[in-house]
Motif scaffolding. Structure first.
Motif, PDB file in Angstrom:
ATOM      1  N   ARG A 270       0.539  -1.690   0.161  1.00  0.00           N
ATOM      2  CA  ARG A 270      -0.299  -0.270  -0.252  1.00  0.00           C
ATOM      3  C   ARG A 270       1.012   1.417   0.109  1.00  0.00           C
ATOM      4  NH1 ARG A 270      -3.370   3.328   3.653  1.00  0.00           N
ATOM      5  NH2 ARG A 270      -2.133   2.633   5.379  1.00  0.00           N
ATOM      6  N   VAL A 271       1.303   2.300  -1.424  1.00  0.00           N
ATOM      7  CA  VAL A 271       2.083   3.300  -1.051  1.00  0.00           C
ATOM      8  C   VAL A 271       1.661   4.204  -1.534  1.00  0.00           C
ATOM      9  CG1 VAL A 271       3.704   1.250  -1.735  1.00  0.00           C
ATOM     10  CG2 VAL A 271       2.374   2.073  -3.598  1.00  0.00           C
ATOM     11  N   ARG A 272       2.449   5.117  -1.408  1.00  0.00           N
ATOM     12  CA  ARG A 272       1.991   7.044  -2.009  1.00  0.00           C
ATOM     13  C   ARG A 272       3.326   6.872  -2.847  1.00  0.00           C
ATOM     14  NH1 ARG A 272       0.807  12.211   1.303  1.00  0.00           N
ATOM     15  NH2 ARG A 272       0.163  13.615  -0.528  1.00  0.00           N
ATOM     16  N   ALA A 273       2.930   7.886  -3.963  1.00  0.00           N
ATOM     17  CA  ALA A 273       4.311   8.207  -4.705  1.00  0.00           C
ATOM     18  C   ALA A 273       4.170   9.797  -4.548  1.00  0.00           C
ATOM     19  CB  ALA A 273       4.329   7.522  -6.071  1.00  0.00           C
ATOM     20  N   VAL A 274       5.168   9.960  -4.082  1.00  0.00           N
ATOM     21  CA  VAL A 274       4.929  11.534  -3.950  1.00  0.00           C
ATOM     22  C   VAL A 274       6.279  12.156  -4.978  1.00  0.00           C
ATOM     23  CG1 VAL A 274       5.916  13.671  -2.506  1.00  0.00           C
ATOM     24  CG2 VAL A 274       4.611  11.627  -1.654  1.00  0.00           C
ATOM     25  N   ASP A 275       6.031  13.567  -6.213  1.00  0.00           N
ATOM     26  CA  ASP A 275       6.458  13.363  -6.969  1.00  0.00           C
ATOM     27  C   ASP A 275       7.114  14.905  -6.511  1.00  0.00           C
ATOM     28  OD1 ASP A 275       6.167  11.428  -8.075  1.00  0.00           O
ATOM     29  OD2 ASP A 275       5.509  11.812  -9.975  1.00  0.00           O
ATOM     30  N   HIS A 276       8.274  15.821  -7.529  1.00  0.00           N
ATOM     31  CA  HIS A 276       8.646  17.269  -7.215  1.00  0.00           C
ATOM     32  C   HIS A 276       9.444  17.866  -8.332  1.00  0.00           C
ATOM     33  CE1 HIS A 276       8.292  20.979  -5.047  1.00  0.00           C
ATOM     34  NE2 HIS A 276       9.524  21.458  -5.966  1.00  0.00           N
ATOM     35  N   ASP A 277       8.965  19.032  -9.116  1.00  0.00           N
ATOM     36  CA  ASP A 277       9.542  19.516 -10.075  1.00  0.00           C
ATOM     37  C   ASP A 277      10.766  19.719  -9.223  1.00  0.00           C
ATOM     38  OD1 ASP A 277      10.413  21.026 -12.050  1.00  0.00           O
ATOM     39  OD2 ASP A 277       9.311  22.522 -11.473  1.00  0.00           O
ATOM     40  N   LEU A 278      11.975  19.114  -9.976  1.00  0.00           N
ATOM     41  CA  LEU A 278      13.144  19.691  -9.102  1.00  0.00           C
ATOM     42  C   LEU A 278      13.994  21.278 -10.025  1.00  0.00           C
ATOM     43  CD1 LEU A 278      15.742  16.283 -10.130  1.00  0.00           C
ATOM     44  CD2 LEU A 278      16.042  17.681  -7.840  1.00  0.00           C
TER      45      LEU A 278
ATOM     46  N   GLY B  11      17.221  27.096 -16.402  1.00  0.00           N
ATOM     47  CA  GLY B  11      16.182  26.750 -17.778  1.00  0.00           C
ATOM     48  C   GLY B  11      16.126  25.334 -16.986  1.00  0.00           C
ATOM     49  N   TYR B  12      17.291  24.798 -15.701  1.00  0.00           N
ATOM     50  CA  TYR B  12      16.780  23.635 -14.677  1.00  0.00           C
ATOM     51  C   TYR B  12      15.139  22.058 -15.176  1.00  0.00           C
ATOM     52  CZ  TYR B  12      18.425  19.205 -12.110  1.00  0.00           C
ATOM     53  OH  TYR B  12      18.956  17.904 -11.734  1.00  0.00           O
ATOM     54  N   ARG B  13      15.128  21.130 -15.574  1.00  0.00           N
ATOM     55  CA  ARG B  13      14.715  20.450 -16.151  1.00  0.00           C
ATOM     56  C   ARG B  13      14.863  18.844 -15.882  1.00  0.00           C
ATOM     57  NH1 ARG B  13      12.868  20.142 -22.107  1.00  0.00           N
ATOM     58  NH2 ARG B  13      15.094  20.256 -21.813  1.00  0.00           N
ATOM     59  N   GLY B  14      13.491  18.601 -14.618  1.00  0.00           N
ATOM     60  CA  GLY B  14      13.939  17.294 -13.903  1.00  0.00           C
ATOM     61  C   GLY B  14      12.835  16.954 -12.864  1.00  0.00           C
ATOM     62  N   ARG B  15      12.599  15.918 -12.871  1.00  0.00           N
ATOM     63  CA  ARG B  15      11.671  15.420 -11.411  1.00  0.00           C
ATOM     64  C   ARG B  15      12.043  14.450 -10.672  1.00  0.00           C
ATOM     65  NH1 ARG B  15       5.966  13.372 -14.134  1.00  0.00           N
ATOM     66  NH2 ARG B  15       5.622  12.740 -12.528  1.00  0.00           N
ATOM     67  N   ALA B  16      11.897  14.604  -9.280  1.00  0.00           N
ATOM     68  CA  ALA B  16      12.204  13.580  -8.483  1.00  0.00           C
ATOM     69  C   ALA B  16      10.556  12.951  -7.828  1.00  0.00           C
ATOM     70  CB  ALA B  16      12.513  14.096  -7.349  1.00  0.00           C
ATOM     71  N   ARG B  17      10.515  11.306  -7.229  1.00  0.00           N
ATOM     72  CA  ARG B  17      10.187  10.814  -6.505  1.00  0.00           C
ATOM     73  C   ARG B  17      10.272   9.513  -6.108  1.00  0.00           C
ATOM     74  NH1 ARG B  17       5.694   7.437 -10.632  1.00  0.00           N
ATOM     75  NH2 ARG B  17       4.877   9.054 -11.279  1.00  0.00           N
ATOM     76  N   MET B  18       9.572   9.791  -4.584  1.00  0.00           N
ATOM     77  CA  MET B  18       9.613   8.840  -3.579  1.00  0.00           C
ATOM     78  C   MET B  18       8.633   8.281  -3.124  1.00  0.00           C
ATOM     79  SD  MET B  18       9.545  11.140  -0.146  1.00  0.00           S
ATOM     80  CE  MET B  18       8.135  11.239   0.419  1.00  0.00           C
TER      81      MET B  18
ATOM     82  N   PHE C  44      15.294  10.060  -9.527  1.00  0.00           N
ATOM     83  CA  PHE C  44      15.381  10.926 -10.000  1.00  0.00           C
ATOM     84  C   PHE C  44      15.720  11.620 -11.523  1.00  0.00           C
ATOM     85  CE2 PHE C  44      17.168  10.010  -5.910  1.00  0.00           C
ATOM     86  CZ  PHE C  44      16.177  11.186  -4.954  1.00  0.00           C
ATOM     87  N   VAL C  45      14.976  12.275 -12.156  1.00  0.00           N
ATOM     88  CA  VAL C  45      16.320  12.537 -13.185  1.00  0.00           C
ATOM     89  C   VAL C  45      16.205  14.491 -13.527  1.00  0.00           C
ATOM     90  CG1 VAL C  45      13.384  13.132 -14.238  1.00  0.00           C
ATOM     91  CG2 VAL C  45      15.263  12.570 -16.079  1.00  0.00           C
ATOM     92  N   GLY C  46      17.259  14.580 -14.599  1.00  0.00           N
ATOM     93  CA  GLY C  46      18.312  16.046 -13.966  1.00  0.00           C
ATOM     94  C   GLY C  46      19.550  16.222 -13.875  1.00  0.00           C
TER      95      GLY C  46
END
Length: 477
Positions: free
Chosen positions: A388-396, A408-415, A429-431
């Protein structure tokens, strides 16, 4: 004439994984022999990790510099391909292994050059390069650390067409004007990134609907967008039906797709899978299947035996050098303990003789532009496993440290959080530069650090690591 010798441990394969086993067993005082039929240091040192990163580093450095005003104008020209290739050659020691062989000698391991084959239980025969023969007997353990090899698909026209595998892609001495890359995994996207930056016109052909399929989908999307912006032709959802190269190993090559389209190139790289290098090593002499992946327990002991170990790619747990070296440390400790008569090994979860991280906390960095990094389970994998999970994302790009790193940094993170235990099951992570975020994520996943405790791990300002604070704030709501 056959020379016979006895050792405590015989290691077949002298890549980084086999070297690490030998290092551990020698440090424990066990008499150790190492057998290798290619270069000491293995694929990682000469045809994989080291040369690929040497090719990629200039491409990534230039891309990062172009995102920094005041520096960008100075790096608008092409890469000096000859200098990049020369540096790559230097980093792999010009494909000479004198230094690696000297290191084995320095730890007191005996090196046998030649093809090693199992010759019944606890026995390895070695056919040397000068026709010499050795029969080595192990008092305690034989360790198979022969790695894996690239597999070419069964396609019309491919045999004899001189197609590249990962080895040719990382060791080529000339930049092809046009390069077709088949496969959207790590090798495919990294080599597409490197050779596009070095001046090739790259066409990336991917059977699936995205690249890096074992990572979160958004990771591959960022990588594809960047490859396209760099000038690569990326085609998703296509399959190769045939290869046509009238000139044999040289000259133009035509890659025929299943829809009839033709991609014309000067070289074609197939990055479509791996197979264990266990064919022809005598597995049948001990009741195992020749050429098979080797099934092991968490001490890396081959199931059904009490003396045969398999570490690294050959056991298929995680085809990554760092995981293989981790397994080597575990196996070395287990072999040493068993040789010393320890009655009960620490094989409980996270015990000293248990490669538990292979199941729960495998990290990986893909050195594309942008970098991609992940550890543990993706959201989809966690859900399939019944968590039973939850994904939390944020714009890097909204993190202050990222904005200073590059305009102009572009990326994203998820836990990915286990809601029942409130610990992380995975992170992605991507960026630009995100590879340096990964070890903190690995510590959190492997250590099962509670989210409420992670709140007190304060990230330094202004770094990209501030994304941890933003992810935790989003989780708290």
């Amino acid at each position: 004439m056959t020379d016979a010798a006895e050792y405590d441990v015989v290691v077949v394969g002298a890549g980084p994984v086999g070297e690490n086993v030998a290092d551990r067993t020698r440090a424990a005082g066990l008499d150790t022999a190492v057998v290798e039929d290619e270069l000491i240091g293995g694929d990682c040192s000469y045809w994989a990790c080291v040369p690929s990163k040497a090719l990629l580093r200039p491409a990534i450095a230039r891309a990062d510099a172009r995102r920094v005003p005041g520096l960008a104008a100075s790096v608008q020209g092409p890469l000096d391909a000859a200098a990049v290739l020369a540096r790559r050659d230097e980093k792999v020691g010009d494909w000479k292994d004198d230094g690696q062989a000297a290191w084995l000698d320095s730890i007191g391991a005996r090196l046998y050059r030649g093809r090693g084959r199992l010759h019944g239980p606890r026995s390895v025969s070695v056919d040397g390069p000068e026709g010499e023969h050795h029969l080595l007997t192990a008092r305690h353990a034989v360790v198979i650390a022969t790695g894996s090899r690239a597999v070419l698909p069964d396609l019309p026209g491919l045999t004899g067409a001189g197609a590249w595998t990962s080895r040719e892609a990382t060791s080529a001495q000339q930049v092809p004007e046009r390069l077709a890359v088949v496969g959207g995994g790590v090798v495919g996207v990294e080599m597409a990134t490197a050779w596009q930056a070095l001046g090739s016109r790259v066409t990336l052909l991917v059977r699936g609907e995205g690249v890096l399929p074992r990572m979160e989908p958004f990771v591959g999307e960022h990588v594809v967008d960047s490859l396209k912006e760099a000038g690569a032709d990326v085609r998703l959802g296509v399959s190769v039906a045939a290869v046509d190269r009238p000139g044999g190993h040289t000259g133009p090559v035509s890659v025929v797709l299943d829809d009839g389209a033709v991609v014309r190139a000067d070289e074609v790289l197939f990055a479509t899978g791996r197979a264990p290098r266990t064919d022809g090593i005598g597995l049948g002499s001990v009741g195992l299947t020749d050429g098979a992946w080797l099934d092991v327990d968490d001490t890396c002991l081959v199931r059904g035996t009490d003396w045969l170990y398999a570490v690294g790619d050959v056991n298929r747990r995680a085809l990554l050098t760092h995981q293989g070296k981790y397994q080597a440390r575990i196996a070395g400790a287990a072999i040493t303990a068993r040789a010393g008569g320890v009655p009960l090994l620490e094989t409980d979860r996270w015990g000293a003789h248990s490669a538990t991280a292979d199941h729960a906390a495998v990290p990986q960095v893909v050195f594309t532009d942008p970098e991609a990094a992940a550890v543990g389970l993706s959201l989809a994998e966690a859900e399939r496993a019944g968590h039973r999970v939850r994904a939390v994302d944020h714009d890097l790009g909204s993190v202050s440290g990222a904005g200073l790193y590059a305009d102009g940094y572009r990326g994203r993170a998820r836990m990915v959080v286990d809601l029942d235990r409130e610990v992380l099951l995975g992170a992605a992570f991507v960026g630009p530069g995100v590879g340096e975020l990964l070890h903190s994520a690995t510590v959190a996943v492997a250590g099962e650090v509670p989210v409420e405790r992670l709140w007190h791990a304060v990230p330094a300002f202004p770094t990209i690591s501030e994304v941890w604070l933003r992810l935790l704030e989003a989780y708290r709501g």
